[in-house]
Design a protein around this motif. Structure first.
Motif, PDB file in Angstrom:
ATOM      1  N   VAL A   1      17.114  11.836  18.558  1.00 30.05           N
ATOM      2  CA  VAL A   1      16.069  12.707  19.083  1.00 30.05           C
ATOM      3  C   VAL A   1      15.685  13.744  18.040  1.00 30.05           C
ATOM      4  O   VAL A   1      16.494  14.124  17.185  1.00 30.05           O
ATOM      5  CB  VAL A   1      16.510  13.416  20.391  1.00 30.05           C
ATOM      6  CG1 VAL A   1      16.887  12.403  21.449  1.00 30.05           C
ATOM      7  CG2 VAL A   1      17.653  14.393  20.153  1.00 30.05           C
ATOM      8  N   ASP A   2      14.454  14.183  18.111  1.00 31.26           N
ATOM      9  CA  ASP A   2      13.972  15.301  17.307  1.00 31.26           C
ATOM     10  C   ASP A   2      14.517  16.573  17.959  1.00 31.26           C
ATOM     11  O   ASP A   2      14.152  16.907  19.092  1.00 31.26           O
ATOM     12  CB  ASP A   2      12.444  15.285  17.302  1.00 31.26           C
ATOM     13  CG  ASP A   2      11.845  16.425  16.495  1.00 31.26           C
ATOM     14  OD1 ASP A   2      12.577  17.366  16.127  1.00 31.26           O
ATOM     15  OD2 ASP A   2      10.618  16.393  16.261  1.00 31.26           O
ATOM     16  N   GLU A   3      15.386  17.266  17.257  1.00 24.42           N
ATOM     17  CA  GLU A   3      16.080  18.403  17.880  1.00 24.42           C
ATOM     18  C   GLU A   3      15.167  19.583  18.172  1.00 24.42           C
ATOM     19  O   GLU A   3      15.562  20.521  18.886  1.00 24.42           O
ATOM     20  CB  GLU A   3      17.276  18.811  17.019  1.00 24.42           C
ATOM     21  CG  GLU A   3      18.371  17.743  17.096  1.00 24.42           C
ATOM     22  CD  GLU A   3      19.533  17.965  16.148  1.00 24.42           C
ATOM     23  OE1 GLU A   3      20.647  17.513  16.463  1.00 24.42           O
ATOM     24  OE2 GLU A   3      19.315  18.591  15.087  1.00 24.42           O
ATOM     25  N   ARG A   4      13.929  19.558  17.696  1.00 24.05           N
ATOM     26  CA  ARG A   4      12.966  20.580  18.108  1.00 24.05           C
ATOM     27  C   ARG A   4      12.687  20.488  19.608  1.00 24.05           C
ATOM     28  O   ARG A   4      12.321  21.486  20.244  1.00 24.05           O
ATOM     29  CB  ARG A   4      11.658  20.414  17.333  1.00 24.05           C
ATOM     30  CG  ARG A   4      11.746  20.750  15.846  1.00 24.05           C
ATOM     31  CD  ARG A   4      10.425  20.494  15.156  1.00 24.05           C
ATOM     32  NE  ARG A   4      10.040  19.087  15.216  1.00 24.05           N
ATOM     33  CZ  ARG A   4       8.849  18.623  14.839  1.00 24.05           C
ATOM     34  NH1 ARG A   4       7.916  19.462  14.410  1.00 24.05           N
ATOM     35  NH2 ARG A   4       8.596  17.329  14.904  1.00 24.05           N
ATOM     36  N   SER A   5      12.857  19.283  20.175  1.00 20.70           N
ATOM     37  CA  SER A   5      12.573  19.105  21.597  1.00 20.70           C
ATOM     38  C   SER A   5      13.628  19.748  22.496  1.00 20.70           C
ATOM     39  O   SER A   5      13.406  19.900  23.699  1.00 20.70           O
ATOM     40  CB  SER A   5      12.461  17.614  21.929  1.00 20.70           C
ATOM     41  OG  SER A   5      13.689  16.961  21.702  1.00 20.70           O
ATOM     42  N   LEU A   6      14.768  20.122  21.924  1.00 21.14           N
ATOM     43  CA  LEU A   6      15.798  20.785  22.736  1.00 21.14           C
ATOM     44  C   LEU A   6      15.277  22.116  23.280  1.00 21.14           C
ATOM     45  O   LEU A   6      15.383  22.406  24.474  1.00 21.14           O
ATOM     46  CB  LEU A   6      17.068  20.999  21.910  1.00 21.14           C
ATOM     47  CG  LEU A   6      17.772  19.727  21.413  1.00 21.14           C
ATOM     48  CD1 LEU A   6      18.947  20.093  20.502  1.00 21.14           C
ATOM     49  CD2 LEU A   6      18.245  18.876  22.578  1.00 21.14           C
ATOM     50  N   ARG A   7      14.748  22.931  22.389  1.00 25.32           N
ATOM     51  CA  ARG A   7      14.202  24.215  22.823  1.00 25.32           C
ATOM     52  C   ARG A   7      13.020  24.014  23.766  1.00 25.32           C
ATOM     53  O   ARG A   7      12.896  24.711  24.781  1.00 25.32           O
ATOM     54  CB  ARG A   7      13.762  25.011  21.585  1.00 25.32           C
ATOM     55  CG  ARG A   7      13.040  26.312  21.873  1.00 25.32           C
ATOM     56  CD  ARG A   7      13.944  27.389  22.392  1.00 25.32           C
ATOM     57  NE  ARG A   7      15.012  27.722  21.444  1.00 25.32           N
ATOM     58  CZ  ARG A   7      15.955  28.622  21.688  1.00 25.32           C
ATOM     59  NH1 ARG A   7      15.966  29.266  22.841  1.00 25.32           N
ATOM     60  NH2 ARG A   7      16.901  28.865  20.797  1.00 25.32           N
ATOM     61  N   THR A   8      12.176  23.047  23.463  1.00 25.08           N
ATOM     62  CA  THR A   8      11.020  22.786  24.324  1.00 25.08           C
ATOM     63  C   THR A   8      11.449  22.456  25.740  1.00 25.08           C
ATOM     64  O   THR A   8      10.905  22.987  26.715  1.00 25.08           O
ATOM     65  CB  THR A   8      10.188  21.622  23.750  1.00 25.08           C
ATOM     66  OG1 THR A   8       9.767  21.946  22.434  1.00 25.08           O
ATOM     67  CG2 THR A   8       8.981  21.341  24.627  1.00 25.08           C
ATOM     68  N   GLY A   9      12.426  21.564  25.877  1.00 23.52           N
ATOM     69  CA  GLY A   9      12.880  21.172  27.203  1.00 23.52           C
ATOM     70  C   GLY A   9      13.426  22.332  28.005  1.00 23.52           C
ATOM     71  O   GLY A   9      13.134  22.476  29.201  1.00 23.52           O
ATOM     72  N   VAL A  10      14.223  23.185  27.365  1.00 19.54           N
ATOM     73  CA  VAL A  10      14.787  24.354  28.062  1.00 19.54           C
ATOM     74  C   VAL A  10      13.663  25.277  28.527  1.00 19.54           C
ATOM     75  O   VAL A  10      13.662  25.756  29.673  1.00 19.54           O
ATOM     76  CB  VAL A  10      15.762  25.111  27.137  1.00 19.54           C
ATOM     77  CG1 VAL A  10      16.239  26.401  27.817  1.00 19.54           C
ATOM     78  CG2 VAL A  10      16.946  24.233  26.788  1.00 19.54           C
TER      79      VAL A  10
END
Length: 426
Positions: free
Chosen positions: A402-411
């Motif tokens: 996964v693109d770890e930028r999406s972690l912050r987006t999801g939260v």
């Protein structure tokens, strides 16, 4: 003071990625979740049999597998008391924040890995940066490590907010084998939820895109088949045998000939077969693993019934007997557009989101639909959203990442959506 989970999103995701466990064997994974949840500080924490009725689980693996992964967890230092509570494969947890008068909101994330050996290629980032799976046989090839990270970080964010109401976060085991959705949906924690959010990463939606609510997930069932015949010498007396492999071959052809249905789409597949002992022995045993899916729950039931009939009649034709065991299944449940609109509005204000889609076809199956169906039948609203991520290969492949930028987006999307229903409803 330790760093918050939101400041450690990548660290936590990578830690969870290193040790993926299969369905109902998520002993170390549950242990790590409990550690983080205790750090956050929740009002109620139920683990394993305290979170659901163990007798309602589906697709429970054999004792040997449970024992193997229990031993592995023990070697990794899992709290012995916690391991005892999870005995027999009762993994997973439910965490509750109770903040007084207000709506009751659920968030469901899944926690299991897949039996896929992760790539060692240098271009595969987990291998290159030192967080590849350490088990040798399993990996988080569907993003559940990201899902768990979202669940923890969203819970922490809501705990630190002015949220008024009750937030229930389901850390659900055994999604990949459709085993954990039903018991959690039937638990006391799923009762009287006003809203439910379920979430997935990627699914061919790129980083920066959010789908507010899926449509048309397929109802599905997993089936184990055993065919029993009679062995005989294949050269000297083949007429004395009842050939289980021949019966299975007939059944497979007949399964793929199940007629289309006028009411909608169905799918069937025979995914694994085995049988026999030697070239000169008429096989007395053969087995298969198969599945049926349908555009609606009724269509899945049609396909499942036809699949069962074809295995049984093919066995009878060849003088054999067939046992067809439905080991797990899940219904269809669609996202409620009212709640999807809340997600879309929240996503539109999140940094890093450049495309918001109100809906999209799912095209696969998910046992979160048990929870969605429970909430909707009780008069609440549910949606299954997708937070996009760039992934170099498809889900369920050795180089998935996964693109770890999406972690912050999801939260941020989940937190803002939960706070929106708290403030304004749907």
């Amino acid at each position: 003071m330790s760093q918050s989970i939101r400041e450690r999103l990548v660290e936590i995701r990578r830690d969870l990625h290193r040790y993926p466990e299969p369905g109902w064997c998520e002993f170390y994974t549950t242990h790590r979740l409990v550690e983080e949840l205790r750090t956050i500080g929740v009002d109620e924490l139920a683990v394993g049999p305290d979170a659901y009725d163990p007798d309602r689980r589906m697709a429970i693996p054999p004792d040997e597998r449970l024992e193997e992964w229990t031993d592995r967890a023990r070697e990794r230092g899992v709290d012995p008391d916690l391991l005892e509570r999870m005995a027999g494969g009762n993994t997973g947890a439910v965490a509750v924040l109770d903040r007084g008068e207000g709506p009751t909101v659920g968030l469901r994330v899944d926690i299991d890995g897949l039996f896929i050996e992760e790539s060692t290629a240098e271009r595969h980032r987990p291998a290159a940066e030192g967080f590849r799976s350490e088990t040798g046989e399993t990996m988080h090839a569907c993003g559940h490590d990201a899902h768990m990270t979202w669940g923890l970080a969203t819970l922490e964010a809501i705990a630190e907010s002015d949220f008024a109401g009750r937030l229930v976060v389901f850390f659900q085991p055994a999604e990949e084998i459709s085993g954990g959705g039903r018991p959690m949906a039937e638990s006391e924690y799923a009762a009287d939820l006003d809203y439910l959010f379920a979430v997935h990463v990627g699914l061919d939606h790129p980083t920066g895109e959010v789908v507010a609510g899926i449509e048309r997930p397929l109802a599905m069932c997993h089936v184990d088949v055993e065919i029993r015949g009679t062995s005989a010498h294949a050269g000297k007396a083949p007429e004395d045998g009842d050939n289980a492999i021949q019966a299975l071959g007939t059944a497979i052809g007949n399964v793929y000939a199940i007629p289309r249905h006028a009411d909608g789409m169905t799918r069937v597949n025979v995914g694994r077969v085995d049988g026999g002992t030697a070239s000169n022995v008429v096989a007395e045993h053969a087995g298969a693993v198969a599945e049926a899916r349908g555009e609606t729950t009724d269509l899945m039931e049609y396909a499942k019934g036809e699949l069962r009939r074809r295995f049984e009649t093919a066995a009878e034709m060849h003088g054999c007997e067939a046992d067809v065991d439905v080991v797990s299944e899940s219904p269809r449940a669609d996202s409620d557009p009212e709640l999807a609109r809340v997600v879309a509005s929240a996503a539109g204000g999140v940094d890093g989101v450049d495309t918001v889609r109100r809906s999209a076809d799912f095209g696969a199956s998910e046992d979160a639909t048990f929870l969605m169906e429970r909430v909707q039948s009780d008069g609440g609203l549910a949606t299954y959203l997708i937070v996009g991520t760039d992934h170099p290969t498809s889900h369920h492949t050795p180089r998935f990442d996964v693109d770890e930028r999406s972690l912050r987006t999801g939260v941020d999307v989940l937190t803002d959506a939960i706070l929106s229903v708290d403030d304004d409803g749907a």
